[in-house]
Motif scaffolding. Structure first.
Motif, PDB file in Angstrom:
ATOM      1  N   UNK A 137      -9.169  23.136 -12.864  1.00  0.00           N
ATOM      2  CA  UNK A 137     -10.276  22.962 -11.905  1.00  0.00           C
ATOM      3  C   UNK A 137     -11.105  24.022 -11.581  1.00  0.00           C
ATOM      4  N   UNK A 138     -12.269  24.093 -11.335  1.00  0.00           N
ATOM      5  CA  UNK A 138     -12.055  25.469 -10.997  1.00  0.00           C
ATOM      6  C   UNK A 138     -13.269  25.508 -10.108  1.00  0.00           C
ATOM      7  N   UNK A 139     -13.764  26.722  -9.353  1.00  0.00           N
ATOM      8  CA  UNK A 139     -14.327  26.041  -8.024  1.00  0.00           C
ATOM      9  C   UNK A 139     -13.627  26.428  -6.284  1.00  0.00           C
ATOM     10  N   UNK A 140     -14.651  26.451  -5.451  1.00  0.00           N
ATOM     11  CA  UNK A 140     -14.134  27.352  -4.208  1.00  0.00           C
ATOM     12  C   UNK A 140     -12.775  26.895  -3.569  1.00  0.00           C
ATOM     13  N   UNK A 141     -12.121  27.764  -3.191  1.00  0.00           N
ATOM     14  CA  UNK A 141     -10.853  27.080  -2.627  1.00  0.00           C
ATOM     15  C   UNK A 141     -10.306  28.444  -1.601  1.00  0.00           C
ATOM     16  N   UNK A 142      -9.725  27.914  -0.383  1.00  0.00           N
ATOM     17  CA  UNK A 142      -9.562  28.847   0.677  1.00  0.00           C
ATOM     18  C   UNK A 142      -8.365  29.173   1.081  1.00  0.00           C
ATOM     19  N   UNK A 143      -8.585  30.540   1.367  1.00  0.00           N
ATOM     20  CA  UNK A 143      -7.107  31.172   1.289  1.00  0.00           C
ATOM     21  C   UNK A 143      -7.012  32.262   2.894  1.00  0.00           C
ATOM     22  N   UNK A 144      -5.822  32.155   3.464  1.00  0.00           N
ATOM     23  CA  UNK A 144      -5.607  32.934   5.149  1.00  0.00           C
ATOM     24  C   UNK A 144      -5.161  33.988   3.897  1.00  0.00           C
ATOM     25  N   UNK A 145      -5.672  35.095   4.797  1.00  0.00           N
ATOM     26  CA  UNK A 145      -5.545  36.473   5.104  1.00  0.00           C
ATOM     27  C   UNK A 145      -4.271  37.444   5.822  1.00  0.00           C
ATOM     28  N   UNK A 146      -3.862  36.769   7.146  1.00  0.00           N
ATOM     29  CA  UNK A 146      -2.980  36.733   7.304  1.00  0.00           C
ATOM     30  C   UNK A 146      -2.166  34.839   8.527  1.00  0.00           C
ATOM     31  N   UNK A 147      -0.684  35.420   8.617  1.00  0.00           N
ATOM     32  CA  UNK A 147      -0.187  34.515   8.762  1.00  0.00           C
ATOM     33  C   UNK A 147      -0.463  33.738  10.029  1.00  0.00           C
ATOM     34  N   UNK A 148      -1.780  34.419  10.964  1.00  0.00           N
ATOM     35  CA  UNK A 148      -1.324  34.114  12.350  1.00  0.00           C
ATOM     36  C   UNK A 148      -2.722  32.992  12.069  1.00  0.00           C
ATOM     37  N   UNK A 149      -3.486  33.034  11.444  1.00  0.00           N
ATOM     38  CA  UNK A 149      -4.329  32.211  10.997  1.00  0.00           C
ATOM     39  C   UNK A 149      -4.068  30.801  10.126  1.00  0.00           C
ATOM     40  N   UNK A 150      -2.976  30.865   9.371  1.00  0.00           N
ATOM     41  CA  UNK A 150      -2.773  30.162   8.272  1.00  0.00           C
ATOM     42  C   UNK A 150      -2.272  28.746   9.296  1.00  0.00           C
ATOM     43  N   UNK A 151      -1.498  28.516  10.415  1.00  0.00           N
ATOM     44  CA  UNK A 151      -0.881  27.262  10.374  1.00  0.00           C
ATOM     45  C   UNK A 151      -2.569  26.845  10.909  1.00  0.00           C
ATOM     46  N   UNK A 152      -3.235  27.149  11.475  1.00  0.00           N
ATOM     47  CA  UNK A 152      -4.645  26.567  12.108  1.00  0.00           C
ATOM     48  C   UNK A 152      -5.208  26.113  10.947  1.00  0.00           C
ATOM     49  N   UNK A 153      -5.153  26.653   9.683  1.00  0.00           N
ATOM     50  CA  UNK A 153      -6.387  26.376   8.527  1.00  0.00           C
ATOM     51  C   UNK A 153      -5.730  25.079   8.123  1.00  0.00           C
ATOM     52  N   UNK A 154      -4.708  25.231   8.179  1.00  0.00           N
ATOM     53  CA  UNK A 154      -3.506  23.633   7.463  1.00  0.00           C
ATOM     54  C   UNK A 154      -4.022  22.799   8.442  1.00  0.00           C
ATOM     55  N   UNK A 155      -4.038  23.377  10.016  1.00  0.00           N
ATOM     56  CA  UNK A 155      -4.274  21.415  10.728  1.00  0.00           C
ATOM     57  C   UNK A 155      -5.461  21.553  10.221  1.00  0.00           C
ATOM     58  N   UNK A 156      -6.830  22.238  10.209  1.00  0.00           N
ATOM     59  CA  UNK A 156      -7.909  21.624  10.026  1.00  0.00           C
ATOM     60  C   UNK A 156      -8.415  20.603   8.604  1.00  0.00           C
ATOM     61  N   UNK A 157      -7.059  21.155   8.006  1.00  0.00           N
ATOM     62  CA  UNK A 157      -7.132  21.023   6.519  1.00  0.00           C
ATOM     63  C   UNK A 157      -6.782  19.443   6.153  1.00  0.00           C
ATOM     64  N   UNK A 158      -5.131  18.938   7.415  1.00  0.00           N
ATOM     65  CA  UNK A 158      -5.307  17.667   7.480  1.00  0.00           C
ATOM     66  C   UNK A 158      -6.189  16.489   8.633  1.00  0.00           C
ATOM     67  N   UNK A 159      -6.953  17.660   9.551  1.00  0.00           N
ATOM     68  CA  UNK A 159      -7.596  16.785  10.362  1.00  0.00           C
ATOM     69  C   UNK A 159      -8.751  16.660   9.723  1.00  0.00           C
ATOM     70  N   UNK A 160      -9.367  16.967   8.659  1.00  0.00           N
ATOM     71  CA  UNK A 160     -10.437  16.720   7.326  1.00  0.00           C
ATOM     72  C   UNK A 160     -11.305  17.782   8.868  1.00  0.00           C
ATOM     73  N   UNK A 161     -11.512  18.510   8.606  1.00  0.00           N
ATOM     74  CA  UNK A 161     -11.865  19.560   9.284  1.00  0.00           C
ATOM     75  C   UNK A 161     -13.065  20.362   7.971  1.00  0.00           C
ATOM     76  N   UNK A 162     -12.503  20.920   7.193  1.00  0.00           N
ATOM     77  CA  UNK A 162     -12.862  21.363   6.204  1.00  0.00           C
ATOM     78  C   UNK A 162     -13.448  20.614   5.142  1.00  0.00           C
TER      79      UNK A 162
END
Length: 284
Positions: A137-162
């Motif tokens: 699969x090709x296309x847009x994919x999100x990465x964190x650039x530091x460990x501070x934001x990583x769990x926040x993005x993970x929660x946003x993904x779980x809560x369908x905010x992305x």
């Protein structure tokens, strides 16, 4: 690692303790180190955890290198990285088809994560996986650039905010919109594959919008309520419209799997900026 974040205008007043623990999901051990080392600063002065922060306040966190663990990867080729959006905390890139998201063995060096490690090394930063796309699969994919934001993005993904929207081409004439709600589980006979398993599988919901009938094929768009492995591929195959070029769930009929993560949208967790990217050119 030093991070300075200015609270946006629409941020509700709160304490530093609640901000770190509840909103930013800083681990308990790290919060303890921050407090004991006096490594939290509010508007340029050492802060206490009970202090209140309000919109416009500037909060600085100083994290030691060993506060968070990081699994090193071999640096790949930075020229293979195509950024769609980037700031000091996160990075959205356009992944090519045929490239794995991350290595499964320490000696792998040709995955997107390897190439990102090389790309970010010039900024003295590291990539952290938030979610993945199949190799095909090709296309847009999100990465964190530091460990501070990583769990926040993970929660946003779980809560369908992305939000993510996929473009695909399927076999057959599919001239209606529909929602596929079928549980997905592992294939007992092939560890690479997934199957519809209503008894033991995980809940999976795919919303399908028919865009254009192209003779014996149809261009569609998909939005997912869940993010199961191979979800779109398994769901479309289960209704008799497998993806064109799918090497696992249909006899391969094209040079590549015709599935592309064309859009990604979200609200930035720190700035509240609305982020929306389109990963061109898509399947055409």
């Amino acid at each position: 690692m030093k991070f300075t974040i200015t609270l946006p205008e629409n941020h509700a007043p709160t304490t530093i303790r609640d901000l770190l623990e509840t909103e930013w999901l800083v681990p308990r051990k790290v919060r303890h180190f921050l407090r004991m080392r006096k490594n939290v600063w509010l508007n340029g002065e050492v802060a206490l955890f009970h202090q209140e922060v309000v919109p416009g306040d500037s909060l600085t966190l100083v994290l030691e290198e060993d506060d968070y663990t990081y699994q090193e990867v071999i640096h790949g080729d930075k020229t293979l990285v195509t950024p769609l959006y980037e700031d000091e905390h996160l990075l959205i890139v356009n992944k090519p088809a045929g490239m794995k998201t991350h290595p499964n063995a320490p000696d792998e060096s040709d995955t997107l994560l390897n190439h990102l490690a090389a790309y970010l090394s010039e900024q003295n930063q590291r990539p952290y996986v938030v979610h993945r796309l199949d190799k095909e699969t090709s296309g847009a994919i999100l990465f964190a650039k530091n460990p501070l934001v990583l769990p926040i993005l993970g929660r946003m993904l779980e809560q369908k905010q992305i939000g993510r929207r996929y473009q695909a081409i399927v076999h057959g004439r599919l001239d209606k919109n529909l929602t596929i709600n079928k549980k997905i589980g592992r294939d007992r006979h092939d560890r690479r594959k997934r199957v519809i398993d209503e008894r033991n599988g995980q809940q999976a919901v795919t919303h399908v919008t028919s865009h254009e009938v192209l003779g014996k094929q149809t261009e569609i768009y998909c939005v997912l309520d869940t993010g199961r492995t191979h979800q779109i591929r398994v769901h479309l195959a289960s209704i008799g419209h497998p993806l064109v070029g799918d090497p696992l769930y249909q006899k391969k009929s094209a040079a590549r799997l015709m599935l592309h993560a064309i859009e990604l949208n979200m609200t930035h967790p720190f700035t509240q900026e609305e982020i929306s990217v389109t990963a061109a050119p898509g399947l055409w």
